[in-house]
Design an enzyme around this catalytic site. Structure first.
Site, PDB file in Angstrom:
ATOM      1  N   ASP A  65       8.059  27.737  44.376  1.00  0.00           N
ATOM      2  CA  ASP A  65       7.827  26.734  43.346  1.00  0.00           C
ATOM      3  C   ASP A  65       7.182  27.450  42.151  1.00  0.00           C
ATOM      4  O   ASP A  65       6.725  28.592  42.249  1.00  0.00           O
ATOM      5  CB  ASP A  65       6.958  25.577  43.871  1.00  0.00           C
ATOM      6  CG  ASP A  65       7.125  24.315  43.019  1.00  0.00           C
ATOM      7  OD1 ASP A  65       7.651  24.401  41.893  1.00  0.00           O
ATOM      8  OD2 ASP A  65       6.719  23.220  43.477  1.00  0.00           O
TER       9      ASP A  65
HETATM   10  C1  NOJ Z   1       7.045  22.240  40.033  1.00  0.00           C
HETATM   11  C2  NOJ Z   1       7.510  21.164  40.973  1.00  0.00           C
HETATM   12  O1  NOJ Z   1       6.643  21.120  42.088  1.00  0.00           O
HETATM   13  C3  NOJ Z   1       8.932  21.349  41.466  1.00  0.00           C
HETATM   14  O2  NOJ Z   1       9.301  20.220  42.216  1.00  0.00           O
HETATM   15  C4  NOJ Z   1       9.859  21.598  40.314  1.00  0.00           C
HETATM   16  O3  NOJ Z   1      11.183  21.727  40.787  1.00  0.00           O
HETATM   17  C5  NOJ Z   1       9.388  22.861  39.593  1.00  0.00           C
HETATM   18  N1  NOJ Z   1       8.038  22.650  39.067  1.00  0.00           N
HETATM   19  C6  NOJ Z   1      10.297  23.251  38.437  1.00  0.00           C
HETATM   20  O4  NOJ Z   1      10.131  22.387  37.380  1.00  0.00           O
END
Ligand code: NOJ
Length: 760
Positions: A298
């Site tokens: 993530d």
């Molecule tokens: C953080 C989020 O937790 C995740 O779900 C998302 O896909 C990513 N950022 C990218 O934006």
């Protein structure tokens, strides 16, 4: 996905391929560029040509576009290297498509090997056509519709040049204070598995290389929904038992459905961060489940290993996450900065680098990116937000809306109602009905509640409107006008709820009640003495203990996306018979959290209740009313004793004993009263939704496969099956049967996961 093509035995076919490779390389065309060469050979050929630096770049994702997500910290744009493995788009503006093809052309034509870039974007419940939030989608109990919506979203996504979406969110969430509860499919592992599989199939189609397919990303692997206190990004404490029985099953189902990628979670799991968790990322995901795509971290999750206290610096963080099994670094640049050094120091071996690169390339090859790297540019008005998209969005919204309360059958509105006062901050709102993560959705595309009412009722109904109050704050100056308008009406429709920014990432709330100003508005409207119909639009279950007694009817419309107005109006008019059922329990108060239907039995069910409030939630999982009545006849089992190799069929006839056609969802539960592990009081194993005409009887079936439906995992993930008594529950019936065997506990490791249909 076509995984069988990788398990090729040496055969005359292989020999022919090798010959082709030889001839091609003699002719100067590399095998990896030839679409006729088998996938694994293309990968091997390409890896054989790559330098270590080129390999490492494939393991990195940078970002491009204006940073619209306040939780993704970073510069406005990031400088681009065309050798990069992937780019994450932070916004989807039309000009990005031109950029996308330009950078792709640089990658294909101006780099040594011409490896295409994989473009990713957060498509969560639609790209341009925004569908109901995933939590609402689950409440429709219609996997076919969910799959179609994902398929339509994939088509719009591909038009934007994006091949990879960061969804479905497969986290089980049982704490509605956590804002991301909106993004998942509710509290139950079986339901979440079914909708996860439906979404993956919709996105990826029958073949990833279809022009309308995108690669799915199961996230957040794993346990993010368990963040303590519902506080986003917090630690989670999950026993190995809960991991296997609750949090892993939807991921396993998604992997078996062919999900190309997964995203590692921010949280730790009982002390080991998900992004550095070798057991989960490698032993379970890759070795046990055989996933052959890749895992992306993530945003910032690798560098956050420092904050989480398991790495002293970015280099150690890169080492830990890479070794654990995270193949792609989302925006941290920890892999691009340190993997080479780590290889040179002998801490990371080249085989692991090669295997990781192969995983990334496999997804790119499967998507057909090497063979069709560019996206045709079509006008913004073309191919997006088509009548079929809007129709599907409305259908899904209609089936996801849940009639929570309907005192004295006040809904549908009687012909005697000629003036309906429309009050509340949500009544004319277009922004917040979109919900969190609304892709490239535009508020001007959203049909408001008021507009839906106006088009449904035309001149048949007068619709005086007063906003009454804001979403929060303490300005009561609109109350008097609202009450005066209500006095002139036959009934009052109060449209309350949450702003879209109140759920999604980093949107935790300490109370799930609506702000006091909204509750006060309803209390004041009661003074008008008219029936109150409450319409709620929100991204989480709400605490309704003060609002519920003041309302004569309550319709939960969630955040329906672009097309909620007409479906709601259809429910109010009676054109539509509501069929949504809750996929998540509504606690009576925030203090009851966690409350979910499949808890284990209390050691003293007669005690342990709260002294200061009821212990029962307001609305259980599965709750939802209809305008008709469904009467369940006697359920019947095909046998009352089975062995582990026999199947058991249960049937229940359901009659529509009311006057209106309607859809009923039948939920089938299993209970196992005695097992070596204490199991939930009941577990959902199957559901089915069917339309029934007035006076008609429809038989619903559930075929029980002992290995799959009666087994249960232990803390190591081994599925156990034990002989003895079981119950199958449907409606309010509970039927006993026996599994008769000589064994005490059988391990049925490969019992299989039901992916919804009995026929699967
Ligand atoms: C953080 C989020 O937790 C995740 O779900 C998302 O896909 C990513 N950022 C990218 O934006």
């Amino acid at each position: 996905m076509g995984q069988s093509s990788q398990k090729m035995k040496p055969s005359s076919f292989t020999l022919v391929c090798l010959l082709v490779l030889l001839v091609q390389s003699l002719q100067g065309q590399p095998a990896y560029k030839n679409p006729d060469v088998p996938l694994e050979q293309r990968i091997t050929d390409l890896i054989g040509r790559m330098t270590l630096e080129e390999k490492i770049l494939q393991l990195n994702q940078h970002w491009y576009g204006e940073n619209l997500n306040p939780n993704n910290h970073g510069e406005k744009t990031d400088p681009i290297t065309p050798e990069i493995g992937s780019l994450i788009f932070l916004s989807e503006e039309p000009e990005l498509l031109t950029f996308r093809n330009d950078i792709q052309r640089r990658a294909m034509e101006k780099t040594r090997l011409g490896i295409p870039i994989l473009f990713g974007f957060d498509v969560i419940h639609g790209m341009r056509t925004i569908y109901p939030i995933p939590l609402a989608q689950a409440c429709a109990w219609n996997p076919a519709l969910v799959s179609q919506a994902a398929g339509m979203a994939a088509r719009e996504t591909r038009l934007a040049g994006i091949n990879w979406v960061f969804s479905p969110m497969t986290d089980i969430a049982r704490d509605p204070r956590w804002g991301r509860v909106a993004e998942g499919f509710g509290e139950d592992p079986y339901a979440a598995s079914a909708f996860c599989v439906a979404t993956v199939r919709g996105y990826q189609g029958t073949n990833l290389s279809n022009p309308c397919s995108v690669a799915a990303c199961l996230k957040h692997f794993v346990g993010y929904g368990m963040s303590e206190g519902g506080r986003d990004y917090h630690a989670s404490d999950i026993s190995a038992q809960s991991l296997w029985e609750t949090y892993l099953p939807p991921f396993e189902a998604g992997v078996h459905a062919g999900a190309a990628t997964l995203m590692s979670a921010f949280n730790d799991i009982s002390g080991v961060p998900a992004t550095a968790n070798h057991y989960l990322l490698t032993e379970v995901l890759k070795q046990r489940w055989g996933h052959d795509g890749f895992v992306v971290s993530d945003w910032n999750a690798i560098a956050q290993l420092i904050t989480q206290g398991v790495a002293k610096d970015r280099k150690e963080a890169a080492l830990k996450s890479f070794r654990a099994g995270v193949e792609m670094d989302m925006v941290d640049r920890a892999y691009s900065d340190y993997l080479k050094e780590l290889v040179d120091e002998g801490k990371v071996n080249i085989e692991l680098i090669n295997e990781s690169v192969a995983r990334v390339l496999r997804v790119k090859f499967r998507l057909g990116l090497f063979d069709r790297p560019y996206t045709p540019i079509v006008a913004e008005s073309d191919g997006r937000l088509q009548p079929a998209d809007k129709h599907l969005a409305a259908k899904l919204a209609e089936e996801s809306m849940v009639l929570l309360k309907n005192e004295k059958g006040i809904l549908p509105l009687s012909a005697k109602v000629s003036t309906l006062a429309v009050i509340g901050p949500l009544a004319k709102d277009q922004t917040n009905l979109l919900g969190c993560w609304s892709g490239n959705g535009k508020e001007q595309d959203v049909e408001s509640i008021f507009d839906g009412l106006a088009s449904e009722f035309g001149t048949r109904l007068k619709l005086p409107y007063v906003r009454g109050c804001d979403f929060d704050g303490d300005d009561e100056s609109g109350f008097d006008a609202a009450v005066a308008t209500a006095r002139q009406a036959d009934a009052v429709l109060v449209c309350l709820g949450e702003k879209k920014s109140w759920s999604g990432e980093n949107a935790s709330r300490s109370t799930i009640a609506l702000p006091a100003i909204q509750e006060k508005l309803v209390a004041r409207l009661r003074q008008a003495g008219k029936p109150i119909i409450l319409v709620l639009s929100n991204g989480r279950p709400l605490e309704l203990q003060r609002l519920e007694p003041m309302a004569n009817a309550i319709v939960e419309i969630w955040q329906p996306g672009i097309a909620g107005g007409t479906p709601l109006a259809g429910i109010l008019s009676g054109r539509v018979n509501p069929s949504g059922r809750l996929a998540i329990t509504f606690p009576l108060t925030t203090g009851q959290i966690p409350t979910y239907y499949n808890m284990r039995a209390s050691a003293r069910p007669w005690g342990g209740n709260y002294q200061d409030m009821p212990t029962e939630p307001l609305y259980w999982f599965g709750h939802g009313l209809s305008y008709t009545t469904f009467t369940y006849g006697n359920a019947a089992l095909s046998a009352d004793k089975i062995t582990r190799d026999q199947k058991l069929t249960v049937q229940v006839p359901v009659t529509n004993t009311g006057k209106m056609k309607g859809m009923e969802t039948v939920f089938w539960y299993i209970s196992d009263p005695v097992f070596s592990i204490s199991r939930p009081v009941k577990e959902l194993k199957y559901f089915e939704k069917k339309e029934i005409n007035p006076g008609e009887t429809v038989v619903f079936n559930f075929e029980i496969e002992p290995m799959r439906d009666l087994g249960y995992p232990d803390a190591s993930g081994k599925r156990l099956l034990e002989p003895g008594s079981f119950y199958v529950r449907v409606g309010n019936q509970k039927l006993a049967f026996e599994l008769v065997e000589n064994f005490r506990t059988a391990s049925v490791q490969e019992a299989g996961i039901r992916t919804h249909s009995n026929k699967d």
